[in-house]
Motif scaffolding. Structure first.
Motif, mmCIF file in Angstrom:
data_model
loop_
_atom_site.group_PDB
_atom_site.id
_atom_site.type_symbol
_atom_site.label_atom_id
_atom_site.label_comp_id
_atom_site.label_asym_id
_atom_site.label_seq_id
_atom_site.Cartn_x
_atom_site.Cartn_y
_atom_site.Cartn_z
ATOM 1 N N GLU A 203 0.843 -1.189 0.000
ATOM 2 C CA GLU A 203 0.000 0.000 0.000
ATOM 3 C C GLU A 203 0.883 1.245 0.000
ATOM 4 O OE1 GLU A 203 -4.188 0.944 2.382
ATOM 5 O OE2 GLU A 203 -2.530 -0.041 3.415
ATOM 6 N N VAL A 204 0.432 2.296 -0.681
ATOM 7 C CA VAL A 204 1.167 3.567 -0.676
ATOM 8 C C VAL A 204 0.205 4.713 -0.392
ATOM 9 C CG1 VAL A 204 2.868 2.707 -2.335
ATOM 10 C CG2 VAL A 204 0.912 4.030 -3.161
ATOM 11 N N PHE A 205 0.751 5.758 0.225
ATOM 12 C CA PHE A 205 -0.014 6.979 0.488
ATOM 13 C C PHE A 205 0.923 8.148 0.229
ATOM 14 C CE2 PHE A 205 -2.543 9.617 3.819
ATOM 15 C CZ PHE A 205 -3.348 10.131 2.804
ATOM 16 N N ALA A 206 0.484 9.126 -0.570
ATOM 17 C CA ALA A 206 1.399 10.178 -0.991
ATOM 18 C C ALA A 206 0.730 11.547 -1.036
ATOM 19 C CB ALA A 206 1.974 9.839 -2.368
ATOM 20 N N PHE A 207 1.548 12.557 -0.812
ATOM 21 C CA PHE A 207 1.169 13.947 -1.007
ATOM 22 C C PHE A 207 2.147 14.580 -1.995
ATOM 23 C CE2 PHE A 207 -0.354 13.047 3.296
ATOM 24 C CZ PHE A 207 -1.658 13.536 3.236
ATOM 25 N N ALA A 208 1.666 15.554 -2.766
ATOM 26 C CA ALA A 208 2.525 16.273 -3.701
ATOM 27 C C ALA A 208 2.216 17.754 -3.624
ATOM 28 C CB ALA A 208 2.305 15.770 -5.126
ATOM 29 N N ASN A 209 3.236 18.550 -3.920
ATOM 30 C CA ASN A 209 3.037 19.988 -3.995
ATOM 31 C C ASN A 209 3.481 20.487 -5.359
ATOM 32 O OD1 ASN A 209 2.365 22.582 -2.663
ATOM 33 N ND2 ASN A 209 4.496 23.051 -3.183
ATOM 34 N N GLN A 210 2.669 21.347 -5.962
ATOM 35 C CA GLN A 210 2.972 21.916 -7.271
ATOM 36 C C GLN A 210 2.748 23.424 -7.204
ATOM 37 O OE1 GLN A 210 1.099 19.869 -10.540
ATOM 38 N NE2 GLN A 210 1.555 21.473 -12.008
ATOM 39 N N GLY A 211 3.490 24.182 -8.031
ATOM 40 C CA GLY A 211 3.284 25.613 -8.102
ATOM 41 C C GLY A 211 4.094 26.429 -7.128
ATOM 42 N N PHE A 212 5.127 25.844 -6.535
ATOM 43 C CA PHE A 212 5.983 26.579 -5.604
ATOM 44 C C PHE A 212 6.665 27.749 -6.304
ATOM 45 C CE2 PHE A 212 10.337 27.017 -3.829
ATOM 46 C CZ PHE A 212 10.006 27.511 -2.579
ATOM 47 N N ASP A 213 7.109 27.530 -7.544
ATOM 48 C CA ASP A 213 7.690 28.583 -8.373
ATOM 49 C C ASP A 213 7.553 28.154 -9.834
ATOM 50 O OD1 ASP A 213 9.688 26.652 -8.745
ATOM 51 O OD2 ASP A 213 11.085 27.626 -7.356
ATOM 52 N N GLN A 214 8.214 28.851 -10.744
ATOM 53 C CA GLN A 214 8.068 28.563 -12.173
ATOM 54 C C GLN A 214 8.528 27.160 -12.533
ATOM 55 O OE1 GLN A 214 5.758 31.026 -13.318
ATOM 56 N NE2 GLN A 214 6.903 30.441 -15.160
ATOM 57 N N ARG A 215 9.474 26.620 -11.777
ATOM 58 C CA ARG A 215 9.979 25.280 -12.079
ATOM 59 C C ARG A 215 8.911 24.212 -11.888
ATOM 60 N NH1 ARG A 215 14.960 25.247 -8.059
ATOM 61 N NH2 ARG A 215 13.288 26.157 -6.789
ATOM 62 N N SER A 216 7.978 24.458 -10.998
ATOM 63 C CA SER A 216 6.927 23.472 -10.734
ATOM 64 C C SER A 216 5.574 23.931 -11.265
ATOM 65 C CB SER A 216 6.846 23.177 -9.232
ATOM 66 O OG SER A 216 6.578 24.358 -8.505
ATOM 67 N N LYS A 217 5.609 24.674 -12.352
ATOM 68 C CA LYS A 217 4.361 25.105 -12.983
ATOM 69 C C LYS A 217 3.663 23.939 -13.666
ATOM 70 C CE LYS A 217 2.553 28.598 -16.193
ATOM 71 N NZ LYS A 217 2.898 29.711 -17.114
ATOM 72 N N GLU A 218 4.440 23.046 -14.284
ATOM 73 C CA GLU A 218 3.876 21.898 -15.003
ATOM 74 C C GLU A 218 4.006 20.594 -14.225
ATOM 75 O OE1 GLU A 218 5.311 21.385 -18.960
ATOM 76 O OE2 GLU A 218 5.169 23.507 -19.473
ATOM 77 N N VAL A 219 5.045 20.495 -13.398
ATOM 78 C CA VAL A 219 5.305 19.252 -12.669
ATOM 79 C C VAL A 219 5.301 19.527 -11.168
ATOM 80 C CG1 VAL A 219 6.684 18.333 -14.578
ATOM 81 C CG2 VAL A 219 7.828 19.578 -12.718
ATOM 82 N N ASP A 220 5.300 18.475 -10.384
ATOM 83 C CA ASP A 220 5.336 18.628 -8.937
ATOM 84 C C ASP A 220 6.659 19.241 -8.494
ATOM 85 O OD1 ASP A 220 2.805 17.421 -8.495
ATOM 86 O OD2 ASP A 220 3.730 15.440 -8.721
ATOM 87 N N GLU A 221 6.581 20.045 -7.458
ATOM 88 C CA GLU A 221 7.807 20.532 -6.812
ATOM 89 C C GLU A 221 8.440 19.410 -6.000
ATOM 90 O OE1 GLU A 221 9.180 22.923 -2.862
ATOM 91 O OE2 GLU A 221 7.044 22.802 -3.382
ATOM 92 N N MET A 222 7.602 18.695 -5.221
ATOM 93 C CA MET A 222 8.093 17.595 -4.399
ATOM 94 C C MET A 222 6.946 16.663 -4.031
ATOM 95 S SD MET A 222 8.848 19.355 -0.709
ATOM 96 C CE MET A 222 7.664 20.455 0.082
ATOM 97 N N LEU A 223 7.327 15.469 -3.623
ATOM 98 C CA LEU A 223 6.358 14.479 -3.152
ATOM 99 C C LEU A 223 6.866 13.864 -1.854
ATOM 100 C CD1 LEU A 223 6.618 13.929 -6.548
ATOM 101 C CD2 LEU A 223 4.520 12.694 -5.969
#
Length: 372
Positions: A203-223
């Motif tokens: 089983e897996v459980f995950a959180f992701a953040n996107q939009g921190f700056d321009q680098r994460s406009k299209e992809v996640d900043e981190m997971l």
């Protein structure tokens, strides 16, 4: 394509980006006993001209001539170091032409595409190896050996962090090119824990953040990911494109623990710490080395001696199964269960190979992906 036992395996490197120029091409200079670099493939004519001269490569091809090269009889195998979204297409076309494939991770962008690659390999007889360089790196294999020997008791949990400050505009920040920290560096974390636990998480459980700056406009900043394995064992990892460089893991058992620093790097020394209850901590130092020459030597040996490579297509499929479960968990905001899929080959210390570290290589029209 049949390979005579007395022959060297003739390779084409497909894609001449950062990893190819800084690691793959230099790796061929240290694998000459059974491997020969005979062709380069790129859409950049300047790269082809200058790098073919630097590495004494006789043949160069534009991407539009890839099929022509595959059927030319000039090569036995390709090393695919293209953007992630191009792996499956170029690998399948090569195997259908009877050419063997050593493909950078991730094997593909989806489990379905990776399974198709495996099926084509099986149908054509062309070998397919996922380029997991750490399956031949002594520090990582030493850590696995210690853990599996019972010297730290029963392994209960694994924790790792892998981060880099990726540059804005780098291909790794493009969603359409298969970018993002999970596919690019998180996959190392997944593959590492699977090396210790020898199975997929339940089983897996995950959180992701996107939009921190321009680098994460299209992809996640981190997971941030939690994985539950059989027997109640746990693993966690964070992978990030914004944090200062970190690359280490901890493995904790009932009577001891391991820590490997610079665990996923190919330009740095590594240090393995081995601690046990009521005993002094041992420290093992591993000098930086070429990690790409060994995987080339290994794959060539498999082809010459008609052996199946250890980090095979199944290895690539398994990691993609975890990645897809993580992405589903992020979307649904709840845990996701995985279906078990077994494999018969596992990395061991017996397959450790070492080549000296390479000097800073000559590069053309390429820059490092990280600001660190």
């Amino acid at each position: 394509m049949a390979v005579k036992q007395s022959e060297k395996i003739r390779y084409a490197v497909v894609g001449l980006g950062h990893i190819a120029q800084n690691a793959v091409l230099p790796g061929f200079t240290q694998s000459t006993a059974n491997s020969e670099l005979v062709a380069l493939v790129s859409g950049d004519e300047v790269k082809l001209q200058k790098l073919s001269k630097e590495y004494n490569v006789d043949y160069t091809f534009d991407y539009s001539d890839y099929r022509k090269m595959l059927y030319s009889g000039l090569i036995d195998a390709v090393y695919i170091s293209l953007p992630n979204d191009m792996h499956a297409r170029f690998a399948v076309e090569a195997m259908q032409a009877g050419v063997h494939v050593l493909c950078e991770k991730p094997l593909a962008m989806s489990v379905d595409d990776a399974k198709i690659m495996a099926q084509v390999s099986e149908k054509t007889g062309s070998r397919l190896m996922t380029a997991y360089r750490l399956h031949f790196q002594r520090a990582n294999l030493k850590a696995i050996e210690i853990a599996k020997s019972g010297q730290i008791g029963e392994v209960r949990f694994f924790n790792t962090v892998f981060s880099m400050r990726v540059k804005e505009g780098n291909v790794r920040t493009s969603r359409t090119k298969g970018g993002g920290p999970l596919y690019d560096i998180g996959i190392y974390c997944i593959n590492a824990v699977r090396g210790f636990f020898g199975e997929l998480p339940e089983e897996v459980f995950a959180f992701a953040n996107q939009g921190f700056d321009q680098r994460s406009k299209e992809v996640d900043e981190m997971l941030s990911v939690v994985m539950k394995f059989s027997g109640g064992r746990m693993a966690t990892f964070i992978c990030s494109f914004s944090g200062q460089h970190q690359a280490a893991f901890d493995v904790v058992g009932t009577t001891g623990c391991l820590r490997l620093e610079n665990a996923y790097e190919y330009f740095d020394d590594m240090t393995l710490y081995f601690s046990r209850v009521n005993a002094a901590t041992r420290k093992y130092k591993f000098k930086k080395s070429d990690q790409f020459g060994p995987e080339i030597v290994y794959f060539s040996d498999c082809l010459i001696n008609k052996k199946h490579p250890e980090p095979n297509a199944t290895e690539g499929v398994l990691d993609l199964m975890v990645i897809e479960a993580i992405m589903k968990s992020v979307k649904l905001r709840k845990p996701v269960t995985l279906t078990a899929l077994s494999k018969t080959l596992h990395p061991t210390l017996r397959q450790a190979l070492r080549r000296p570290a390479v000097e800073k290589p000559y590069t053309v029209h390429v820059e490092a992906p990280s600001m660190d």
